[in-house]
Design a protein around this motif. Structure first.
Motif, mmCIF file in Angstrom:
data_model
loop_
_atom_site.group_PDB
_atom_site.id
_atom_site.type_symbol
_atom_site.label_atom_id
_atom_site.label_comp_id
_atom_site.label_asym_id
_atom_site.label_seq_id
_atom_site.Cartn_x
_atom_site.Cartn_y
_atom_site.Cartn_z
ATOM 1 N N MET A 1 0.820 -1.202 0.000
ATOM 2 C CA MET A 1 0.000 0.000 0.000
ATOM 3 C C MET A 1 0.859 1.259 0.000
ATOM 4 O O MET A 1 0.417 2.288 -0.453
ATOM 5 C CB MET A 1 -0.915 -0.026 1.215
ATOM 6 N N LEU A 2 2.073 1.202 0.534
ATOM 7 C CA LEU A 2 2.968 2.346 0.513
ATOM 8 C C LEU A 2 4.049 2.133 -0.535
ATOM 9 O O LEU A 2 4.508 1.013 -0.738
ATOM 10 C CB LEU A 2 3.621 2.552 1.888
ATOM 11 N N LYS A 3 4.460 3.201 -1.166
ATOM 12 C CA LYS A 3 5.501 3.173 -2.187
ATOM 13 C C LYS A 3 6.624 4.100 -1.729
ATOM 14 O O LYS A 3 6.377 5.256 -1.396
ATOM 15 C CB LYS A 3 4.916 3.664 -3.520
ATOM 16 N N ALA A 4 7.839 3.610 -1.700
ATOM 17 C CA ALA A 4 8.973 4.430 -1.280
ATOM 18 C C ALA A 4 9.255 5.514 -2.321
ATOM 19 O O ALA A 4 9.207 5.270 -3.521
ATOM 20 C CB ALA A 4 10.206 3.555 -1.093
ATOM 21 N N VAL A 5 9.545 6.714 -1.841
ATOM 22 C CA VAL A 5 9.897 7.851 -2.686
ATOM 23 C C VAL A 5 11.054 8.595 -2.031
ATOM 24 O O VAL A 5 11.431 8.299 -0.897
ATOM 25 C CB VAL A 5 8.699 8.817 -2.905
ATOM 26 N N GLU A 6 11.586 9.597 -2.711
ATOM 27 C CA GLU A 6 12.648 10.424 -2.143
ATOM 28 C C GLU A 6 12.206 11.022 -0.816
ATOM 29 O O GLU A 6 11.042 11.365 -0.641
ATOM 30 C CB GLU A 6 12.989 11.572 -3.094
ATOM 31 N N ASP A 7 13.172 11.178 0.092
ATOM 32 C CA ASP A 7 12.853 11.691 1.412
ATOM 33 C C ASP A 7 13.247 13.154 1.580
ATOM 34 O O ASP A 7 13.476 13.622 2.669
ATOM 35 C CB ASP A 7 13.549 10.839 2.483
ATOM 36 N N GLY A 8 13.341 13.898 0.506
ATOM 37 C CA GLY A 8 13.687 15.309 0.588
ATOM 38 C C GLY A 8 12.457 16.176 0.420
ATOM 39 O O GLY A 8 11.320 15.693 0.476
ATOM 40 N N PRO A 9 12.659 17.468 0.185
ATOM 41 C CA PRO A 9 11.516 18.371 -0.032
ATOM 42 C C PRO A 9 10.672 17.896 -1.215
ATOM 43 O O PRO A 9 11.215 17.551 -2.273
ATOM 44 C CB PRO A 9 12.177 19.709 -0.344
ATOM 45 N N ALA A 10 9.369 17.854 -1.009
ATOM 46 C CA ALA A 10 8.484 17.340 -2.058
ATOM 47 C C ALA A 10 7.129 18.023 -2.033
ATOM 48 O O ALA A 10 6.635 18.428 -0.980
ATOM 49 C CB ALA A 10 8.289 15.833 -1.891
ATOM 50 N N VAL A 11 6.552 18.111 -3.210
ATOM 51 C CA VAL A 11 5.158 18.474 -3.385
ATOM 52 C C VAL A 11 4.463 17.188 -3.816
ATOM 53 O O VAL A 11 4.791 16.616 -4.856
ATOM 54 C CB VAL A 11 4.971 19.562 -4.464
ATOM 55 N N VAL A 12 3.534 16.719 -2.989
ATOM 56 C CA VAL A 12 2.775 15.512 -3.298
ATOM 57 C C VAL A 12 1.391 15.959 -3.757
ATOM 58 O O VAL A 12 0.634 16.542 -2.977
ATOM 59 C CB VAL A 12 2.654 14.580 -2.076
ATOM 60 N N ALA A 13 1.088 15.699 -5.007
ATOM 61 C CA ALA A 13 -0.205 16.110 -5.570
ATOM 62 C C ALA A 13 -1.206 14.970 -5.470
ATOM 63 O O ALA A 13 -0.881 13.820 -5.766
ATOM 64 C CB ALA A 13 -0.035 16.514 -7.028
ATOM 65 N N CYS A 14 -2.414 15.295 -5.057
ATOM 66 C CA CYS A 14 -3.513 14.333 -5.089
ATOM 67 C C CYS A 14 -3.959 14.221 -6.539
ATOM 68 O O CYS A 14 -4.466 15.184 -7.110
ATOM 69 C CB CYS A 14 -4.663 14.818 -4.225
ATOM 70 N N ASN A 15 -3.749 13.054 -7.149
ATOM 71 C CA ASN A 15 -4.084 12.917 -8.570
ATOM 72 C C ASN A 15 -5.537 12.527 -8.818
ATOM 73 O O ASN A 15 -5.945 12.343 -9.956
ATOM 74 C CB ASN A 15 -3.123 11.962 -9.281
ATOM 75 N N THR A 16 -6.342 12.410 -7.753
ATOM 76 C CA THR A 16 -7.762 12.090 -7.921
ATOM 77 C C THR A 16 -8.679 13.235 -7.502
ATOM 78 O O THR A 16 -9.897 13.065 -7.490
ATOM 79 C CB THR A 16 -8.132 10.820 -7.127
ATOM 80 N N CYS A 17 -8.108 14.368 -7.157
ATOM 81 C CA CYS A 17 -8.910 15.524 -6.725
ATOM 82 C C CYS A 17 -9.878 15.980 -7.812
ATOM 83 O O CYS A 17 -9.621 15.836 -9.010
ATOM 84 C CB CYS A 17 -7.998 16.704 -6.392
ATOM 85 N N ARG A 18 -10.940 16.585 -7.355
ATOM 86 C CA ARG A 18 -11.927 17.183 -8.250
ATOM 87 C C ARG A 18 -11.292 18.308 -9.063
ATOM 88 O O ARG A 18 -10.309 18.910 -8.635
ATOM 89 C CB ARG A 18 -13.081 17.767 -7.429
ATOM 90 N N LEU A 19 -11.878 18.625 -10.163
ATOM 91 C CA LEU A 19 -11.445 19.737 -11.007
ATOM 92 C C LEU A 19 -11.771 21.075 -10.338
ATOM 93 O O LEU A 19 -10.986 22.011 -10.378
ATOM 94 C CB LEU A 19 -12.112 19.648 -12.379
#
Length: 135
Positions: A1-19
């Motif tokens: 369920m979790l996917k490893a990603v970089e551990d630095g500064p990040a912007v995580v976008a919700c890709n299922t958000c409403r328009l």
């Protein structure tokens, strides 16, 4: 369920958000979050100032009362959820401009006078890093 990603500064976008508040998708059936994630990736690729900021995406940040949300995070810093963006390049650049100032800050606090106009009024929550609370 979790996917490893970089551990630095990040912007995580919700890709299922409403328009928007009243629309889930655009005329082509694309969600606002996916469009904003694409705009963030394009803006990052076009400007070397954003090289130190990872652009990541995931489904649902659980900020569904708002639309086009992102989570700004970095190790040892206060995190922020921002939303109610238009999924376009202007919003992407404003988010990334703020992310650069955020990454350069000591604890994730950016003085208001340094905030890009495009992020003002878009903050939803702030979250403390593990093991800390904000003073």
């Amino acid at each position: 369920m979790l996917k490893a990603v970089e551990d630095g500064p990040a912007v995580v976008a919700c890709n299922t958000c409403r328009l928007s508040t009243d629309m889930r998708e655009d005329g082509a059936g694309r969600r606002g979050g996916a469009l904003l994630a694409d705009a963030l990736a394009c803006a990052k690729a076009a400007d070397p100032r954003y090289a130190g900021i990872a652009v990541q995406q995931m489904p649902c940040l659980f900020a569904c009362a708002d639309h086009c949300t992102v989570h700004l995070r970095a190790p040892g810093k206060v995190g922020y959820v921002l939303g109610r963006f238009s999924p376009d390049m202007d919003a992407a650049r404003a988010i990334l401009d703020y992310a650069v100032a955020y990454a350069d800050s000591a604890h994730g606090r950016v003085p208001f006078k340094q905030w890009p106009q495009g992020v003002k009024g878009h903050f939803i929550t702030r979250t403390p890093p593990p093991g800390f609370v904000a003073e």
